[in-house]
Scaffold this motif. Structure first.
Motif, PDB file in Angstrom:
ATOM      1  N   TRP A  83       0.746  -1.278   0.040  1.00 55.07           N
ATOM      2  CA  TRP A  83      -0.021  -0.173  -0.083  1.00 55.07           C
ATOM      3  C   TRP A  83       0.936   1.184   0.056  1.00 55.07           C
ATOM      4  O   TRP A  83       0.281   2.521  -0.511  1.00 55.07           O
ATOM      5  CB  TRP A  83      -0.974   0.011   1.155  1.00 55.07           C
ATOM      6  N   VAL A  84       2.029   1.397   0.496  1.00 53.52           N
ATOM      7  CA  VAL A  84       2.805   2.303   0.085  1.00 53.52           C
ATOM      8  C   VAL A  84       3.833   2.326  -0.779  1.00 53.52           C
ATOM      9  O   VAL A  84       4.139   3.516  -1.288  1.00 53.52           O
ATOM     10  CB  VAL A  84       3.836   2.478   1.632  1.00 53.52           C
ATOM     11  N   PRO A  87       1.752   0.752  -5.558  1.00 58.32           N
ATOM     12  CA  PRO A  87       1.110   1.434  -6.399  1.00 58.32           C
ATOM     13  C   PRO A  87       1.924   2.678  -6.866  1.00 58.32           C
ATOM     14  O   PRO A  87       1.938   3.440  -8.129  1.00 58.32           O
ATOM     15  CB  PRO A  87       0.035   2.217  -5.523  1.00 58.32           C
ATOM     16  N   PHE A  88       2.889   3.398  -6.064  1.00 54.66           N
ATOM     17  CA  PHE A  88       3.632   4.381  -6.475  1.00 54.66           C
ATOM     18  C   PHE A  88       4.882   4.057  -7.215  1.00 54.66           C
ATOM     19  O   PHE A  88       5.208   4.804  -8.088  1.00 54.66           O
ATOM     20  CB  PHE A  88       3.938   5.233  -5.003  1.00 54.66           C
ATOM     21  N   ALA A 123      -2.702  -1.224  -7.808  1.00 59.37           N
ATOM     22  CA  ALA A 123      -3.298  -0.837  -6.534  1.00 59.37           C
ATOM     23  C   ALA A 123      -4.244  -1.822  -5.950  1.00 59.37           C
ATOM     24  O   ALA A 123      -4.751  -1.718  -5.044  1.00 59.37           O
ATOM     25  CB  ALA A 123      -4.189   0.534  -6.904  1.00 59.37           C
ATOM     26  N   ALA A 158      -8.980   1.630   0.776  1.00 61.87           N
ATOM     27  CA  ALA A 158      -7.787   2.497   0.132  1.00 61.87           C
ATOM     28  C   ALA A 158      -7.758   2.264  -1.219  1.00 61.87           C
ATOM     29  O   ALA A 158      -6.979   2.960  -1.881  1.00 61.87           O
ATOM     30  CB  ALA A 158      -6.363   1.989   0.619  1.00 61.87           C
ATOM     31  N   PRO A 161      -9.146   5.731  -3.035  1.00 57.21           N
ATOM     32  CA  PRO A 161      -8.535   7.016  -2.801  1.00 57.21           C
ATOM     33  C   PRO A 161      -7.084   6.835  -3.425  1.00 57.21           C
ATOM     34  O   PRO A 161      -6.437   7.878  -4.172  1.00 57.21           O
ATOM     35  CB  PRO A 161      -8.273   6.969  -1.179  1.00 57.21           C
ATOM     36  N   ILE A 162      -6.418   5.718  -3.284  1.00 57.48           N
ATOM     37  CA  ILE A 162      -4.740   5.422  -4.101  1.00 57.48           C
ATOM     38  C   ILE A 162      -4.811   5.812  -5.347  1.00 57.48           C
ATOM     39  O   ILE A 162      -4.237   6.535  -6.101  1.00 57.48           O
ATOM     40  CB  ILE A 162      -4.510   4.403  -3.523  1.00 57.48           C
ATOM     41  N   LEU A 165      -5.970   9.316  -6.337  1.00 57.75           N
ATOM     42  CA  LEU A 165      -4.768  10.286  -6.193  1.00 57.75           C
ATOM     43  C   LEU A 165      -3.539  10.010  -7.636  1.00 57.75           C
ATOM     44  O   LEU A 165      -3.191  11.004  -7.898  1.00 57.75           O
ATOM     45  CB  LEU A 165      -3.728   9.930  -4.929  1.00 57.75           C
ATOM     46  N   LEU A 166      -3.355   8.956  -7.658  1.00 59.25           N
ATOM     47  CA  LEU A 166      -2.399   8.581  -8.873  1.00 59.25           C
ATOM     48  C   LEU A 166      -2.754   9.017 -10.262  1.00 59.25           C
ATOM     49  O   LEU A 166      -1.782   9.340 -11.120  1.00 59.25           O
ATOM     50  CB  LEU A 166      -1.909   7.250  -8.695  1.00 59.25           C
TER      51      LEU A 166
END
Length: 355
Positions: A83-84, A87-88, A123, A158, A161-162, A165-166
């Motif tokens: 989760w941290v 996705p990023f 994600a 989550a 939202p993730i 955001l991305l």
């Protein structure tokens, strides 16, 4: 490991070829199978997944789940990677490879959609197939079950939202029907079925009878895995033959992401002195994807024929072969792992847990 399991990579390669060929020769048959779905969840695939994971679920004693807190390091590391980081890191890889390095070789009007599909894929952490990978690495089944259940709970909160955001969107349409049904089909139903069978076998024949049953049905799990592979590649056979270059380019960031995140989770578990039977499934949960949810989300947001949907489908195509290679690496590196996971590793930690 049986002779059949030792040559699993060969069987996987043959199933990939067979799936593509059959999908090309018999598109109507695969189209009919593909339509057997509810809320974008394919029911034949769900049935095969039951056959894959029930042998492992039969080994799980739910009374022992109270000890899962012992594995808090592995749980924390997996949540962190899923989760941290995941996705990023996929967003960064998508922007680097699809938005820059491969941009001249891809349809210009689909670049943003391809990147969006990759983000949606990353994600959504894997649910059902993790049980198979955990079993192949001799992972701790109670840890695997608890981690998957926890991921499902986090995903409900989550995922939107993730992704929002991305992707830079103000609102994401989460396919709640797909998410809910997938959790029920891939987790709740097989877990309940396995526990009912386990209880009845133990009551009638004890542990010896349960062991015999698991040994008998174990090969069914691998056959179901290979059959699933034929179906997945059969469903997308036409896409593969029509756009092989695009699919190959989209596969690059996905493959890098799998090895990066699985390697990160594996090394962090080693640094945290977690057992190998926890580090293996932790690495695999941290790398694999919940492709049913990803494909459904991409379709709902961008449409069936969009670049985003194609990107998530590429994740489906490479999931099994790439994850099997991660399984191989985890198994082959066990000696190296246990030499560095100090101070509690191997028999010492098992003795500590027993106390």
């Amino acid at each position: 490991m049986s002779r059949f399991e030792r040559y699993l990579t060969l069987w996987v390669a043959l199933c990939i070829v067979a799936g593509i060929a059959l999908g090309h020769m018999l598109p109507g048959v695969f189209h009919v199978i593909g339509l057997a779905e509810i809320a974008k969840v394919n029911l034949p695939i769900a049935a095969l997944i039951w056959l894959m994971i029930i042998p492992m679920l039969l080994k799980i004693d739910f009374a022992a789940l109270r000890k899962v807190g012992t594995y808090w390091r592995g749980i924390g590391i997996t949540l962190f990677v899923n989760w941290v980081v995941k996705p990023f890191s996929m967003a960064a890889l998508g922007w680097l490879f699809i938005g820059y390095l491969f941009k001249p070789y891809l349809p210009s009007d689909q670049i943003s959609a391809y990147i969006a599909g990759l983000i949606i894929l990353a994600a959504a952490p894997c649910t059902a197939m993790v049980f198979v990978w955990s079993q192949l690495t001799r992972g701790e089944p109670h840890f695997t079950l608890s981690q998957v259940a926890l991921n499902d709970a986090v995903m409900v909160i989550a995922f939107a939202p993730i992704v929002g955001l991305l992707l830079g969107l103000s609102a994401i349409i989460v396919p709640w029907g797909t998410l809910t049904l997938s959790v029920a089909l891939y987790i709740v139903i097989p877990v309940v079925a396995a526990q009912v069978v386990r209880r009845r076998i133990l009551m009638s024949g004890g542990e010896a009878a349960l062991t015999r049953l698991v040994n008998v049905i174990q090969p069914v799990s691998l056959v179901a895995l290979l059959t699933t592979l034929v179906l997945l590649f059969g469903f997308q056979g036409e896409q593969i033959l029509k756009q092989p270059a695009v699919i190959a380019l989209l596969a690059v960031p996905i493959i890098i992401q799998v090895y990066f995140n699985s390697g990160l989770a594996y090394i962090l578990n080693r640094l945290a002195s977690e057992q190998h039977c926890i580090a293996g499934p932790s690495a695999l949960i941290g790398a694999s994807n919940f492709f049913e949810l990803a494909v459904a989300a991409a379709i709902s947001l961008f449409g069936f024929n969009s670049g985003a949907t194609l990107a998530t489908v590429v994740g489906v195509l490479i999931e099994v072969p790439v994850m099997l290679s991660v399984v191989w690496i985890v198994n082959r590196s066990q000696g190296w792992y246990e030499r560095g996971s100090m101070p509690l590793s191997g028999s010492n930690k098992k003795a500590a847990l027993a106390e």
